[in-house]
Design an enzyme around this catalytic site. Structure first.
Site, PDB file in Angstrom:
ATOM      1  N   GLU A   1       0.819  -1.206   0.000  1.00 46.32           N
ATOM      2  CA  GLU A   1       0.000   0.000   0.000  1.00 46.32           C
ATOM      3  C   GLU A   1       0.861   1.268   0.000  1.00 46.32           C
ATOM      4  O   GLU A   1       0.572   2.220  -0.706  1.00 46.32           O
ATOM      5  CB  GLU A   1      -0.904  -0.027   1.244  1.00 46.32           C
ATOM      6  CG  GLU A   1      -1.893   1.108   1.348  1.00 46.32           C
ATOM      7  CD  GLU A   1      -2.951   1.059   0.261  1.00 46.32           C
ATOM      8  OE1 GLU A   1      -3.233  -0.043  -0.229  1.00 46.32           O
ATOM      9  OE2 GLU A   1      -3.474   2.127  -0.098  1.00 46.32           O
ATOM     10  N   ASP A   2       1.918   1.257   0.775  1.00 44.95           N
ATOM     11  CA  ASP A   2       2.660   2.502   1.022  1.00 44.95           C
ATOM     12  C   ASP A   2       3.963   2.650   0.241  1.00 44.95           C
ATOM     13  O   ASP A   2       4.560   3.707   0.237  1.00 44.95           O
ATOM     14  CB  ASP A   2       3.001   2.632   2.515  1.00 44.95           C
ATOM     15  CG  ASP A   2       1.753   2.768   3.363  1.00 44.95           C
ATOM     16  OD1 ASP A   2       0.674   2.974   2.781  1.00 44.95           O
ATOM     17  OD2 ASP A   2       1.853   2.651   4.591  1.00 44.95           O
TER      18      ASP A   2
END
Ligand code: MN
Length: 747
Positions: free
Chosen positions: A102-103
């Site tokens: 996600e990051d």
């Protein structure tokens, strides 16, 4: 141990808040994690945990949480929660890696390559859950989101990591804005704590609820805490006295047991006060004692000991052992009146029940150590099966089924918009259903779809968790085939509506052209129609506007000529004398001819009907046929398989049964197209076949198929046949000729 050179510089920045440098703090937290993991699972390979940790640390390097801490402390804390629940290696690796996709720029394939498929599946699951907007004030949506979460995860460990993630986020929520705290708190109460409850994870649920409560309404939380604390102080001595006396009595009866005091949690107290509108003094189970013993028998024995000593409050004995709660919770509950009129609750359970009440589904991983070959899915199914067993004696089996069935045998499929909104559709729904569920314009303009970023056919059956993106093209309109692809009635109705409207607008267009053409032919000016006459026409034909009239003309329901005649400037001369209708000259252009071939056709039960074979499908004797009554042109006969038939049958009342008459020696022309190798002698072989089948070639044309990029030839032939049987014989003989690739009947 490998040291990644890239990581040390960024991680070595000391944080102000902590005397340890950031890197030291990270190492220290990780060391604790690894140690506790190995203490529960000494046979596991710690290097794997470290590899996941180091990869995550390097990927998150330079990132900080809102509190200013290095980001990696968050995944470590999430993993620590799970280690404390004795979860397995895959779960811990997933926790460490859960924010990486996600990051950071890492994709799931990279995770799969480095950490294997199981971890990749779990990380992917957590990532997908992260993309959903779960916050909703509507109870209805909250319930479907909860169902979806459970339905979409193939591995229950995804949920465990997600719950643990949420737990840590709530524990560290202080540095977020008020608004965010409220949102996250509400989402937790709507979605996550009910899921923890559903999975029997009492401890996680309790902490989630209390943290969420504090995040949403800090004042109310403080107030309740204060009240509970006050009550605790006031009754501590009393409770301690009871506890001691209870321990003595149990040991006298030789019932091995632990007795613990327990306070009702702030959020439960809050709910109870609010729901029952009572002061805290009347909350019977605010204070409780919990007896944990060794066996089922001793649970009931302990209950007897208690009731012998303190009178039970009627109606407050609950046997959740015989009738467990839907999530598997088991215990005996009783409320009794203590000396001095102070009521208190006692909960009695075995160690096993206690563990399940606290940890729920997570408890099932604890003792899996060393037992090989059980897939996670199997474990999950076993858990569900166990629930089923627990439920068998439940009072209301309907309730039980509704709690579980949705998860295991759902009739629904839960998918997402690219923005993460949940869309609930019937199982087997397609992207078209999805499009119409968003908006009818999206459905209509749908020309394709991407699912999880890959193009799929429109007939693709959506799966739980799919992220669906509809590819649209302005002005595109649905086709009839879509009716066979959709599952939702919404899509079906919209498509039908559009198709009818399109057919109508086509009919209007055709009708208008026909009207104009006839007007030109009859030399009747129509640029300015007399309004009075027009009104009469509308009245006579039962229509409201000119479009309706054109539509009827286009559908062939009415003739243009009698209408036009009313507008004829010379009409007044022979006003009432209706001129006998001459055969419209357009009939001359119709395929209706007096050719002998038409004698092969008969309308059932009728003679003297003009009848002709439709040019579009050119039916020949032996083929299944259907008749269609045209306006003024007789009966057109189509092959049943003709693509025009379905459109024509729009007006069912114009359909008529027809049949082939007895064979009369007539022959019929059929056009065929033969794809063949390009070599000498082929044509000779074709004519040979036709000759031996007693057929004639009416025309023949051969050309290379290089415009289609091929190296062969295409031969177009018009041949004479008597009927379908003869045609089939010829075609199969042609197909047997070496070098013939394909044959198509053109008409
Ligand atoms: Mn996270």
């Amino acid at each position: 141990m490998e040291i990644n050179p890239g990581s040390s510089e960024s991680a070595s920045l000391p944080t102000e808040a902590n005397p340890l440098s950031g890197a030291d703090l990270v190492e220290q937290r990780y060391a604790t994690l690894e140690q506790s993991f190995l203490s529960h699972r000494p046979k596991e390979d710690a290097a794997k945990v470290r590899a996941a940790f180091e990869f995550a640390r390097d990927q998150h390097s330079g990132q900080a949480r809102k509190s200013g801490e290095p980001y990696i402390l968050h995944p470590i804390a999430v993993a620590q929660n799970l280690v404390d629940m004795h979860m397995d290696l895959v779960c811990v690796e997933t926790a460490l890696l859960h924010d990486v996709v996600e990051d950071t720029g890492i994709n799931i394939e990279e995770i799969r390559r480095r950490f294997g498929n199981e971890v990749a599946v779990c990380v992917d699951g957590v990532t997908k859950l992260g993309k959903i907007h779960l916050y909703s004030r509507e109870e209805q949506q909250a319930e479907s989101v909860r169902k979806m979460l459970l339905a979409m995860v193939s591995d229950i460990r995804v949920i465990l990591v997600k719950l643990s993630d949420r737990l840590h986020n709530l524990r560290t929520i202080g540095s977020l804005s008020r608004e965010k705290q409220t949102r996250i708190g509400q989402e937790t109460l709507d979605i996550y704590s009910p899921i923890a409850h559903r999975l029997g994870m009492g401890k996680v649920r309790a902490e989630l609820e209390d943290l969420a409560f504090a995040a949403i309404d800090p004042e109310a939380h403080q107030d309740i805490l204060g009240q509970i604390e006050h009550k605790r102080k006031a009754s501590q001595e009393f409770l301690e006295g009871i506890r001691k006396s209870l321990e003595q009595k149990l040991s006298r009866e030789a019932i091995p047991a632990r007795v613990e005091g327990r306070l009702k949690r702030p959020y439960s107290v809050y709910l109870k006060l609010r729901k029952q509108k009572i002061p805290i003094e009347q909350v019977y189970d605010l204070l409780a004692l919990r007896i944990v013993t060794d066996s089922l028998k001793n649970c009931y024995a302990a209950l007897g000991v208690i009731h012998n000593e303190w009178p039970p409050i009627p109606g407050r004995i609950k046997d959740f052992i015989a009738m467990p709660r839907p999530n598997g919770y088991q215990s005996l509950h009783t409320s009794v009146m203590g000396t001095g009129g102070q009521a208190f609750e006692v909960q009695i359970r075995t160690e096993e029940m206690h563990r399940l009440a606290e940890e729920g589904v997570a408890a099932h991983w604890k003792y899996k150590e060393g037992r090989k070959g059980k897939s996670t899915e199997e474990q999950y199914v076993n858990w569900m099966r166990q629930l089923v067993e627990w439920q068998q004696e439940m009072r209301d089996p309907g309730e039980f089924m509704s709690t579980l069935k949705v998860d295991l045998y759902s009739d629904e499929v839960y998918v997402f918009t690219p923005k993460g909104k949940v869309v609930v559709l019937p199982r087997e729904s397609t992207p078209i259903d999805f499009g119409y569920s968003i908006h009818s314009d999206v459905g209509n303009a749908c020309v394709g779809a991407k699912v999880n970023n890959r193009i799929v056919p429109l007939k693709y059956a959506l799966k739980n968790g799919d992220i669906v993106e509809i590819l649209t093209q302005p002005g595109h309109m649905p086709s009839k085939d879509w009716l066979g692809l959709v599952k939702t009635s919404k899509a079906r109705n919209k498509i039908k509506g559009i198709i009818n409207a399109t057919e109508r607008s086509k009919a209007i267009e055709i009708g208008e052209k026909y009207f104009e053409k006839e007007a030109r032919r009859l030399s009747i000016p129509i640029s300015k129609l007399d309004e009075g006459i027009l009104a009469e026409v509308f009245a006579d034909y039962g229509v409201g506007k000119i479009e309706d009239l054109f539509a009827n003309l286009g559908y062939g329901k009415i003739e243009a000529r009698p209408i036009l005649m009313r507008f004829d400037p010379n009409r007044s001369a022979n006003e009432e004398s209706k001129a006998p209708e001459p055969i419209p000259s357009s009939a001359a252009q119709t395929p209706f001819d007096k050719d002998a071939k038409n004698l092969a056709l008969r309308v059932k039960g009728l003679n003297d009907v003009m009848i002709y074979r439709a040019l579009c499908c050119n039916p020949i004797p032996g083929e299944a046929i259907v008749g269609y009554i045209t306006r003024g042109k007789g009966v057109a006969v189509h092959s049943v398989s003709c693509s025009n038939v379905q459109n024509l049958m729009y007006e069912v009342e114009r359909k008529i049964d027809v049949e082939w008459a007895k064979p009369g020696g007539e022959s019929f022309d059929v056009q065929v197209s033969i794809m063949t190798d390009d070599r000498p002698g082929m044509l000779a072989q074709f004519t040979q076949v036709l000759f031996s089948e007693n057929s004639n070639i009416r025309s023949l044309e051969a050309r290379g198929d290089d415009e289609r990029g091929g190296d062969g030839a295409i031969v177009e032939m018009k041949i004479e046949v008597r009927d379908k049987r003869q045609l089939e014989k010829i075609l199969s003989a042609l197909r047997r000729i070496p070098g013939v690739r394909d044959i198509e009947r053109k008409s």
